[in-house]
Design a protein around this motif. Structure first.
Motif, mmCIF file in Angstrom:
data_model
loop_
_atom_site.group_PDB
_atom_site.id
_atom_site.type_symbol
_atom_site.label_atom_id
_atom_site.label_comp_id
_atom_site.label_asym_id
_atom_site.label_seq_id
_atom_site.Cartn_x
_atom_site.Cartn_y
_atom_site.Cartn_z
ATOM 1 N N CYS A 59 -14.169 9.768 1.322
ATOM 2 C CA CYS A 59 -14.733 8.542 0.739
ATOM 3 C C CYS A 59 -14.415 7.344 1.629
ATOM 4 C CB CYS A 59 -14.184 8.344 -0.673
ATOM 5 S SG CYS A 59 -14.937 6.984 -1.567
ATOM 6 N N LYS A 60 -13.222 7.317 2.210
ATOM 7 C CA LYS A 60 -12.842 6.231 3.128
ATOM 8 C C LYS A 60 -13.726 6.209 4.366
ATOM 9 C CE LYS A 60 -7.878 5.829 2.216
ATOM 10 N NZ LYS A 60 -6.553 5.995 2.839
ATOM 11 N N LYS A 61 -14.100 7.393 4.870
ATOM 12 C CA LYS A 61 -14.950 7.451 6.059
ATOM 13 C C LYS A 61 -16.299 6.798 5.816
ATOM 14 C CE LYS A 61 -12.937 11.662 7.942
ATOM 15 N NZ LYS A 61 -13.145 13.110 8.147
ATOM 16 N N PRO A 100 0.837 -1.219 0.000
ATOM 17 C CA PRO A 100 0.000 0.000 0.000
ATOM 18 C C PRO A 100 0.866 1.261 0.000
ATOM 19 C CG PRO A 100 -0.830 -1.580 1.595
ATOM 20 C CD PRO A 100 0.465 -2.138 1.074
ATOM 21 N N LEU A 101 0.452 2.235 -0.797
ATOM 22 C CA LEU A 101 1.221 3.473 -0.929
ATOM 23 C C LEU A 101 1.027 4.368 0.285
ATOM 24 C CD1 LEU A 101 0.406 4.292 -4.657
ATOM 25 C CD2 LEU A 101 2.485 3.266 -3.763
ATOM 26 N N TYR A 125 -13.557 -0.943 -2.243
ATOM 27 C CA TYR A 125 -12.280 -0.577 -2.831
ATOM 28 C C TYR A 125 -12.416 0.845 -3.355
ATOM 29 C CZ TYR A 125 -11.196 -5.536 -2.812
ATOM 30 O OH TYR A 125 -10.958 -6.823 -2.421
ATOM 31 N N ILE A 126 -11.365 1.635 -3.237
ATOM 32 C CA ILE A 126 -11.389 3.016 -3.711
ATOM 33 C C ILE A 126 -10.201 3.194 -4.651
ATOM 34 C CG2 ILE A 126 -11.301 5.445 -3.051
ATOM 35 C CD1 ILE A 126 -12.357 4.561 -0.279
ATOM 36 N N VAL A 151 -6.274 3.217 -4.250
ATOM 37 C CA VAL A 151 -5.778 4.008 -3.120
ATOM 38 C C VAL A 151 -6.212 3.429 -1.791
ATOM 39 C CG1 VAL A 151 -5.624 6.141 -4.452
ATOM 40 C CG2 VAL A 151 -7.728 5.631 -3.238
ATOM 41 N N HIS A 152 -7.194 2.483 -1.799
ATOM 42 C CA HIS A 152 -7.647 1.875 -0.548
ATOM 43 C C HIS A 152 -8.298 0.531 -0.838
ATOM 44 C CE1 HIS A 152 -9.368 1.484 3.449
ATOM 45 N NE2 HIS A 152 -10.531 1.216 2.883
#
Length: 181
Positions: free
Chosen positions: A148-150, A79-80, A157-158, A176-177
């Motif tokens: 968006c993660k929240k 993961p970045l 998946y994002i 990214v997630h």
């Protein structure tokens, strides 16, 4: 056109060429002589990189497909970090592409709905807001990714993609997630 070329070609045996010309026999190349694998000793570079199943078929080794899903560009990497994501997003912005954030529960391309050629399920993800046309800094894109993660980070998946609005195509895309399963 190929049939015209093939029919106009003249085949002369090597012995006839040697007899009709005044050249030495060493100048005439035999039809039977040719390069074969391993002529220069040992395995060729290509043979060293491939696997064989014992028959005449040689194949490159592939990544293990079971329980090891890979998605977009950079998904083979760990993961970045936030800095690495910011650099990727800066590249998208400097290229003149509009950053866009998308999310999806499945996150993979499948063929469940139909087996027609060119049809794939999961190719289109749900867009998070509109593409960020006119965006000039990666910090605003990272803020949108965190929002968006929240909402969807536990089950979706994002990905972030770069959209070229002049050619109307997606030019870059990376995860990214990934959800915690």
């Amino acid at each position: 056109m190929a049939s015209v070329v093939a029919s106009s070609a003249v085949v002369i045996p090597v012995a006839a060429v040697a007899a009709s010309t005044s050249s030495k026999c060493s100048d005439v190349i035999s039809v039977k002589a040719g390069l074969k694998a391993g002529v220069f000793g040992g395995k060729s570079e290509w043979q060293a990189k491939t696997q064989t199943n014992g028959s005449r078929v040689s194949c490159m080794q592939v990544w293990e497909p079971y329980n090891n899903l890979k998605f977009e560009t950079l998904s083979y990497l760990p993961p970045l970090s936030q800095d690495a994501l910011a650099k990727q997003i800066d590249y998208v912005i400097k290229s003149g592409w509009a950053p866009c954030i998308e999310f999806d529960v499945q996150g993979t391309v499948t063929r469940e709905g139909s087996t027609m050629p060119g049809y794939y399920d999961g190719r289109y993800w749900t867009m998070w807001k509109l593409p960020m046309f006119g965006c000039t800094d990666s910090a605003s894109v990272l803020r949108e990714i965190e929002e968006c993660k929240k909402l969807y980070g536990t089950k979706c998946y994002i990905r972030c993609l770069g959209f070229d609005n002049t050619r109307q195509v997606q030019c870059a895309s990376f995860i990214v997630h990934q959800p915690t399963l």
